[in-house]
Design an enzyme around this catalytic site. Sequence first.
Site, PDB file in Angstrom:
ATOM      1  N   PRO A   2     118.187 116.563  40.922  1.00 22.55           N
ATOM      2  CA  PRO A   2     118.971 116.533  42.165  1.00 22.55           C
ATOM      3  C   PRO A   2     118.402 117.518  43.179  1.00 22.55           C
ATOM      4  CG  PRO A   2     120.399 116.815  40.238  1.00 22.55           C
ATOM      5  CD  PRO A   2     118.982 116.988  39.773  1.00 22.55           C
ATOM      6  N   GLU A   3     118.110 117.030  44.363  1.00 20.20           N
ATOM      7  CA  GLU A   3     117.650 117.898  45.436  1.00 20.20           C
ATOM      8  C   GLU A   3     118.874 118.353  46.225  1.00 20.20           C
ATOM      9  OE1 GLU A   3     114.564 118.881  46.415  1.00 20.20           O
ATOM     10  OE2 GLU A   3     113.232 117.693  45.159  1.00 20.20           O
ATOM     11  N   LYS A  61     121.130 125.059  45.739  1.00 19.38           N
ATOM     12  CA  LYS A  61     121.525 124.000  44.806  1.00 19.38           C
ATOM     13  C   LYS A  61     122.682 124.413  43.895  1.00 19.38           C
ATOM     14  CE  LYS A  61     117.018 121.751  44.444  1.00 19.38           C
ATOM     15  NZ  LYS A  61     116.070 121.220  43.444  1.00 19.38           N
ATOM     16  N   HIS A  95     126.873 111.402  27.697  1.00 20.66           N
ATOM     17  CA  HIS A  95     126.444 112.800  27.795  1.00 20.66           C
ATOM     18  C   HIS A  95     127.511 113.676  28.440  1.00 20.66           C
ATOM     19  CE1 HIS A  95     122.565 111.480  26.392  1.00 20.66           C
ATOM     20  NE2 HIS A  95     122.502 110.589  27.356  1.00 20.66           N
ATOM     21  N   ARG A 118     120.131 116.279  29.838  1.00 23.31           N
ATOM     22  CA  ARG A 118     119.112 117.228  29.367  1.00 23.31           C
ATOM     23  C   ARG A 118     119.627 118.657  29.275  1.00 23.31           C
ATOM     24  NH1 ARG A 118     113.699 116.002  32.491  1.00 23.31           N
ATOM     25  NH2 ARG A 118     112.933 117.383  30.855  1.00 23.31           N
ATOM     26  N   ARG A 160     104.678 137.396  56.567  1.00 20.73           N
ATOM     27  CA  ARG A 160     104.110 137.126  55.252  1.00 20.73           C
ATOM     28  C   ARG A 160     102.747 136.462  55.356  1.00 20.73           C
ATOM     29  NH1 ARG A 160     108.695 136.268  51.730  1.00 20.73           N
ATOM     30  NH2 ARG A 160     107.221 135.421  50.240  1.00 20.73           N
ATOM     31  N   ARG A 270     102.613 121.580  40.021  1.00 22.39           N
ATOM     32  CA  ARG A 270     103.045 120.305  40.570  1.00 22.39           C
ATOM     33  C   ARG A 270     101.937 119.791  41.468  1.00 22.39           C
ATOM     34  NH1 ARG A 270     108.908 122.152  42.570  1.00 22.39           N
ATOM     35  NH2 ARG A 270     107.780 124.105  42.773  1.00 22.39           N
TER      36      ARG A 270
END
Length: 285
Positions: A2-3, A61, A95, A118, A160, A270
């Site tokens: 989920p974003e 999140k 689940h 999971r 930065r 990634r």
Amino acid sequence: MPELPEVEVVRAGLERHVVDSTIDSVEVLHPRPVRRDHRGPTGFAAALAGQRIVGVRRRGKYFWLALAGGDALLGHLGMSGQMLLHAPGAPDERHLRVRFTLRTPAGTPLEMRFVDQRMFGGLVVSAGGAGLPTEISHIARDPIDPEFDDAEFVRRARRRRSAIKRLLLDQGLVSGVGNIYADEALWRARLHGERPGDRLSGPVLRTLLGHVRDVMGEALAQGGTSFDALYVNVNGESGYFDRSLDAYGQEGEPCRRCGTPIRRVAFMNRSSFFCPRCQRPPRSR
Ligand SMILES: [Zn+2]
């Protein structure tokens, strides 16, 4: 996974349906999702029973149910978590991990279920966390939070030397921008993800932030209707990710602006996807 927009859909849906309800009972069917609660499953359930829900809030999140007594039920959906609402008696999901039996102000029972295949997600009672749980106080606001401070983001990013994509994924600077949103926003802004923050101008960073907000807003608009059916799927598999992506996952496909094949490179275990023509890599220092 989920974003952030999916988590916001969950937050908004819970807000519409559970605020002012009271938690009558809690049944922990698997201990793992409450592993971070030092009270253990029994103590977790006891700490929530009888509490009235006064708000549903979010930081990045993480979402939390603010409770009238000042504590909070803090949650994260992890890779596969869902928060579902059902009338009592609906068949249990395979689940199903935690069942909350609520009573609405009208006296109607309502089940709120944490379902997670999971189990990377989890729930914890945060003592005194109704306003902002201390467990997540280090996490920055996200760009679709009304109180996000654009000027502060620009100021900090320009101090930065890190690559702009890393800065977008730095939860202490701006939260909730996952790999997909970062690649999409960078493509829209025509910025290569390796461009260092301190080499970008204020207007460029503000424009980039606007694109991040647009991409998230579009995903939110497409995922924002399912909760009213008392069922929301937050597996991150909304149609948005199939239809609307310009860069992410598009390796070898022609750039929709210039036709150059989209390229993929490794990035922090990634991938990053970008157009090598529209998004020129930085010159070395
Ligand atoms: Zn291009």
